[in-house]
Design an enzyme around this catalytic site. Sequence first.
Site, PDB file in Angstrom:
ATOM      1  N   SER A  81      22.649  39.192  83.084  1.00 44.34           N
ATOM      2  CA  SER A  81      21.606  38.387  83.703  1.00 44.34           C
ATOM      3  C   SER A  81      20.430  39.286  84.115  1.00 44.34           C
ATOM      4  O   SER A  81      19.876  39.995  83.280  1.00 44.34           O
ATOM      5  CB  SER A  81      22.185  37.592  84.873  1.00 44.34           C
ATOM      6  OG  SER A  81      21.272  36.616  85.313  1.00 44.34           O
ATOM      7  N   ASP A 132      20.627  28.169  78.043  1.00 37.29           N
ATOM      8  CA  ASP A 132      20.177  29.134  79.040  1.00 37.29           C
ATOM      9  C   ASP A 132      18.656  29.244  79.029  1.00 37.29           C
ATOM     10  O   ASP A 132      18.028  29.268  77.965  1.00 37.29           O
ATOM     11  CB  ASP A 132      20.798  30.504  78.717  1.00 37.29           C
ATOM     12  CG  ASP A 132      20.830  31.444  79.904  1.00 37.29           C
ATOM     13  OD1 ASP A 132      19.795  31.598  80.566  1.00 37.29           O
ATOM     14  OD2 ASP A 132      21.898  32.029  80.170  1.00 37.29           O
ATOM     15  N   HIS A 155      23.843  29.160  81.535  1.00 38.80           N
ATOM     16  CA  HIS A 155      23.820  30.486  82.147  1.00 38.80           C
ATOM     17  C   HIS A 155      25.118  30.739  82.927  1.00 38.80           C
ATOM     18  O   HIS A 155      25.551  29.902  83.716  1.00 38.80           O
ATOM     19  CB  HIS A 155      22.620  30.600  83.095  1.00 38.80           C
ATOM     20  CG  HIS A 155      22.350  31.986  83.567  1.00 38.80           C
ATOM     21  ND1 HIS A 155      21.818  32.957  82.745  1.00 38.80           N
ATOM     22  CD2 HIS A 155      22.537  32.583  84.771  1.00 38.80           C
ATOM     23  CE1 HIS A 155      21.690  34.085  83.427  1.00 38.80           C
ATOM     24  NE2 HIS A 155      22.120  33.888  84.652  1.00 38.80           N
TER      25      HIS A 155
END
Length: 364
Positions: free
Chosen positions: A197, A299, A329
């Site tokens: 991330s 995402d 995500h």
Amino acid sequence: MTAARPAPHRARVLTALLGTALLAEGLRRHRLIRSEVHPQLQVPRLIVPPVIALGRQLVQTALNAHRPPTLPGRRVWDPSLDLQELTAVSPEDTREVRVVVSTSAGARAALEAGGSVPALLWVHGGGHVLGDADADAEVYAYLADELDAVAVSVEYRTAFTAPHPADVDDCWAALQWLLGGGVPGVDPSRVAVVGESAGGGTAASLVQRAVDAGLPLAAQVLIYPMLDDRAAGRALPVTAPRTRGRLLWSRGLDRLGWAAYLRGPGGSGPHSARPYSVPGRRTDLSGMPPSWVGVGDLDLFHDDAVAYAERLRRCGVECELVVVPGMYHAADRVLPQAPCMRAWRASMLAHLRRHLAAPGEASA
């Protein structure tokens, strides 16, 4: 002449209409999620308002941001321990950074036999504003076990404490420490950088800095990386899933993370005073190590991750891109045992095994 209806009655009517509209919108979103999210990845409440999801954590982090960091007293690695915290000291500028080191049983056995082991530097996520070196212990310890390796997780300064380049500076210090013998027995030619991330974005920046400095790395792994500050402002392509950027990590959270991260003087991007601030803006990616990039098609970071992987390939870098349909995500954290997430991890591990293998060693 007809008398006007009392105000309380109108309020009840408006309340009922609002309730009906909210219910209809909830049902619409539920049907949309059911139609677009992978059947193995469906859980209740995928769309959560940011103030509910992260509000308390953000407030606590902001209140504690200016407290001086606590560094562990120990600086010498003990190969007999499976998990320990250390103070890593950069040989370049004596910067001190807290790291957590996970050593697998396989790595300990290899070291006891006089061999060398591979290592990975783990960069945690958290939108540039949350997280620490302990948060993902189950993930990087799992990777260390699977790879018979040492995993080093960096406690870099997040944006509420200090904006970029503090995060890359801290990760750079830890990488230099690792490559310079901070963990005796680690083969410096078999070190990978892995980030998730926001940590995937910082990992990409760190690798760019390493390449520019002439430090060779065996591999990089970017897990749904947060690469570009322009992601939240882009309109969705006509063909994109309608839930892209709405599940677990939203455009609002993305704007907050980047605003905190890029505050302060210096500008952003490859030709600015802070060249590693937005890794997705760099066009020349030649010389990067073999790469694995993974992202879901729901995402917010999908387009930037795909574009970055394609740019790596155009620059002659070996890059494996894995896009999972119907994955939002951090779905691998929400449902790690889902078959599609097991396949996702298997692909990533295969990449790391291949590039962290010792010369002449068979890699699965």
